[in-house]
Design a protein around this motif. Structure first.
Motif, PDB file in Angstrom:
ATOM      1  N   LEU A  45       1.163 -14.096  -8.139  1.00 56.10           N
ATOM      2  CA  LEU A  45       0.939 -13.923  -6.654  1.00 56.10           C
ATOM      3  C   LEU A  45       2.412 -14.031  -5.892  1.00 56.10           C
ATOM      4  N   TYR A  46       2.464 -13.134  -4.720  1.00 55.87           N
ATOM      5  CA  TYR A  46       3.513 -13.206  -3.838  1.00 55.87           C
ATOM      6  C   TYR A  46       3.289 -12.983  -2.353  1.00 55.87           C
ATOM      7  N   VAL A  47       3.715 -13.797  -1.711  1.00 53.28           N
ATOM      8  CA  VAL A  47       3.680 -13.808  -0.250  1.00 53.28           C
ATOM      9  C   VAL A  47       4.866 -13.295   0.344  1.00 53.28           C
ATOM     10  N   CYS A  48       4.678 -12.294   1.024  1.00 54.49           N
ATOM     11  CA  CYS A  48       6.026 -11.621   1.882  1.00 54.49           C
ATOM     12  C   CYS A  48       5.872 -11.954   3.251  1.00 54.49           C
ATOM     13  N   MET A  49       6.867 -12.482   3.783  1.00 58.42           N
ATOM     14  CA  MET A  49       6.829 -12.807   5.242  1.00 58.42           C
ATOM     15  C   MET A  49       8.116 -12.125   6.062  1.00 58.42           C
ATOM     16  N   VAL A  50       8.275 -11.113   6.439  1.00 56.16           N
ATOM     17  CA  VAL A  50       9.373 -10.402   7.186  1.00 56.16           C
ATOM     18  C   VAL A  50       8.916 -10.117   8.670  1.00 56.16           C
ATOM     19  N   ALA A  54      10.101  -2.145   9.639  1.00 52.67           N
ATOM     20  CA  ALA A  54      11.217  -1.869   9.082  1.00 52.67           C
ATOM     21  C   ALA A  54      11.857  -2.613   8.065  1.00 52.67           C
ATOM     22  N   GLN A  55      11.814  -3.803   8.150  1.00 50.06           N
ATOM     23  CA  GLN A  55      12.196  -5.105   7.223  1.00 50.06           C
ATOM     24  C   GLN A  55      11.260  -4.855   5.909  1.00 50.06           C
ATOM     25  N   LEU A  56      10.039  -4.769   6.240  1.00 51.53           N
ATOM     26  CA  LEU A  56       9.146  -4.627   5.008  1.00 51.53           C
ATOM     27  C   LEU A  56       9.622  -3.286   4.374  1.00 51.53           C
ATOM     28  N   ASP A  57       9.786  -2.179   4.788  1.00 51.53           N
ATOM     29  CA  ASP A  57      10.078  -1.018   4.152  1.00 51.53           C
ATOM     30  C   ASP A  57      11.703  -1.423   3.355  1.00 51.53           C
TER      31      ASP A  57
END
Lengths: 429, 429
Positions: A45-50, A54-57
């Protein structure tokens, strides 16, 4: 968010481009990863907070170790950033295209700020497949307040739910500045304005006003509690999504223009509560203003009444705009009401009119009346705007609100009936 | 105006607070009066040209020798100022109240500028009782071009007719600045933009663009050909009259906000063509701009297309707003078309769509189609605004235009039919 999970007994590995943040995280008992790849290796499981799409890409698909190549097969991936629904949908599509359809994507923007993140009491709007949500449920429950965890449906609806809430939040942020700028032009004591609005019987209050008004009055642009640039970023998500759905958001659009003009003035990095300076050249901290304060009691009472009218007018139209947009997006309107009532988008106007407007939107029968005629709202707002015009005070959002009301009144009159406040949803039908 | 009358053989007595003007008038053969009272004594007809309703009130009713006390019994009194219809109506009412119902009032704002005033070829919109108009006819004919003398009806309709024309003029003045500001953000050569718009096949032209574009590009704020303050004064007449009639004018309202913000920037006394500076911090004279110009041919063509789309979108909605407002005010719509076609409010969009929109307004049958679908207009404007948003370029009026189009599209879709450009009047129904 990560430290909260540690405190609750989870083993958490994390990566951040800010090394100081990583060190603090390690000191709190977390595993600091040296690279993005290391943070994902062997994790289910991975939590991504950007901060942006544009940052997500960039994080997902660019650079030497794009995250999409690092995620384990069948991993659950939580996007907690505030982005447009179309951005998350595009991410899901791209996972499939690059052969990573195995990733269980969760579209789960969060709300509540740093303190509630640390306490594990965030609001979270989690959307995705049943399987993805089941797999993410444990960690979502640890990060969110149990009463503030929403499941609005498929991928995109998490972002849409947050966005609809943001219509109210952003419009009310700009309304706060318009109200104080106008008050300054009129020669009102800004603390008295604040007290008048905060009086529960005023009907003009909002969470944003409560939260921002002191910073606005006392000119605390730096450090920003929340920057004007963030408002401009969020309104762009709203207006772009509205464009895509061919949905009119004149109030939010006016708020966006105010934000863009504020940026031009160089206020982008400043606290969003201080946008009043864009509207009013002599908007100065108390004691420094050269404007003569109104002394006459009657005149002052009327001026205060105009400020309340501006806020009530904007807030009320904003409720119609946000709920109608939510309806257009196929969101569960009861869920929207529940979310807003416990969040930063709430206002007296929302408490008063949201249930009636939802009834009107859901019934399909738009000819149902309610207890509140539209006329007094319109008259009070019109008189205030007329006065503002006479003293050359610009009020972008308030004027947009009056245009919505006037359009609704005309179409109602052409149908030969009286109009109620809930009829404001007619504009967005 | 007075000197023109002298040249045409009339005996004219005049007063002005500017002594140099009076001396020039005397040198041309006129009788310079020493006081306001002297200018009115023994005269059967009086032409009053002041700048605002406030000045009109001052001249008529205040001071030691208010004009109302000086006018001969049964005199014909021409108000040529640009004021609101309600201001002239109030004047008529006040004449009655103070026992001067004998005065034959003519509501006759003029248009055309100083040169046409001197030539006696002004546009004049003359309204009032039959008796008053008969009495004023000779002098009106001397001041106006015969093809540009309009008789729109009762007191107030002269001012209303001029005001409706002003909706187009003022919106197009601001559109000129929005287009050039956006072009500057995009990195277009502003002379190339001008040529592209002026190409008759562009569909984006307007009298105002033709008249203002060079001053905008070359930054000639001083001396103003026509000041931004005048735009703000005129839009206030429109928005206040719209308020009174409960009529929505979102486009003109957005133009007014742009004007007010321009005033805050200190551009009030400058030429209205240079408002682009409010929208664009790096809006600089050619050769001084630090913005890199687009070199790629395809990119440049698309950027130019976006500028045209902005102008076409604004101009087209403005036609619907102005004509619908005229309809609401009970003006003769053929007369409005005739007036606009020969005046500063005209545009390619007006030539193309005014007749169709008037048919739709007059027929009452709003379900009639025309040859121009709304869809391409909307799409081109939406794409341009999306691009503007992505580069943080504010465009107040263009965004307001899109909101009108979007609202019309939604209501049209809910009726389950396709939409045409003339359907834009549905917003104002």
């Amino acid at each position: 968010m990560a430290t909260n999970l540690i405190r609750r007994g989870h083993q958490v590995t994390a990566f951040d481009i800010n090394l100081q943040v990583l060190e603090r995280f390690a000191a709190a008992g977390g595993m600091a990863a040296g690279t993005l790849r290391d943070s994902a290796r062997g994790k289910g499981l991975y939590v991504c907070m950007v901060a942006s799409a544009a940052q997500l890409d960039q994080v997902m698909f660019q650079g030497e170790t794009p995250l999409v190549d690092c995620l384990e097969r069948g991993a659950t991936f939580l996007v907690t950033s505030t982005v447009a629904a179309s951005d998350v949908a595009r991410l899901e599509e791209r996972f499939r295209v690059v052969g990573r359809g195995d990733i269980l994507l969760v579209d789960c923007p969060v709300s509540g700020g740093a303190k509630r993140a640390a306490d594990g009491t965030l609001s979270i709007m989690a959307a995705g497949s049943k399987k993805a949500l089941q797999s993410a449920m444990e960690v979502l429950s640890e990060m969110a307040d149990p009463s503030k965890l929403f499941f609005p449906g498929e991928i995109g609806q998490g972002s849409n739910l947050k966005m609809v809430h943001q219509v109210l939040a952003d419009v009310q942020i700009v309304a706060n500045s318009e109200a104080f700028a106008f008050a300054s032009y009129l020669g009102l004591d800004l603390y008295e304005v604040r007290n008048a609005v905060l009086d529960p019987s005023s009907g003009a209050g909002s969470w944003m006003f409560e939260n921002r008004s002191l910073r606005t009055i006392e000119h605390k642009p730096i450090p920003p509690e929340s920057s004007l640039n963030l408002v401009v970023k969020d309104t762009a998500i709203i207006t772009e999504t509205a464009l895509y759905h061919r949905f009119p958001v004149p109030l939010c659009s006016a708020a966006e223009q105010a934000g863009l003009l504020g940026r031009l003035h160089g206020f982008g990095p400043d606290d969003d509560g201080t946008l009043a300076r864009m509207y009013c050249p002599h908007f100065e901290p108390p004691g420094m203003s050269s404007v003569k304060l109104i002394q006459d009691t009657t005149e002052k009472a009327y001026a205060l009444h105009m400020i309340l009218s501006i806020l009530i007018g904007i807030h009320t139209v904003a409720v119609a705009e946000a709920l109608s947009f939510a309806h257009c997006l196929g969101l569960d309107l009861q869920m929207v009401i529940e979310l807003v009532n416990m969040s930063a988008g709430t206002s007296s106007a929302f408490s008063e009119h949201s249930v009636g407007m939802v009834q009107k939107l859901q019934a399909g029968d738009l000819d149902v009346g309610d207890a509140n005629p539209l006329e007094p709202l319109r008259t009070a707002l019109a008189l205030a705007l007329s006065r503002a015009r006479s003293i050359n005070c610009p009020l972008l959002v308030a004027n947009a609100a009056l245009d919505v009301i006037t359009e609704v009144e005309r179409s109602g009159r052409s149908n030969g009936r009286g109009l109620w406040i809930t009829d404001l949803v007619l504009y967005y039908r």
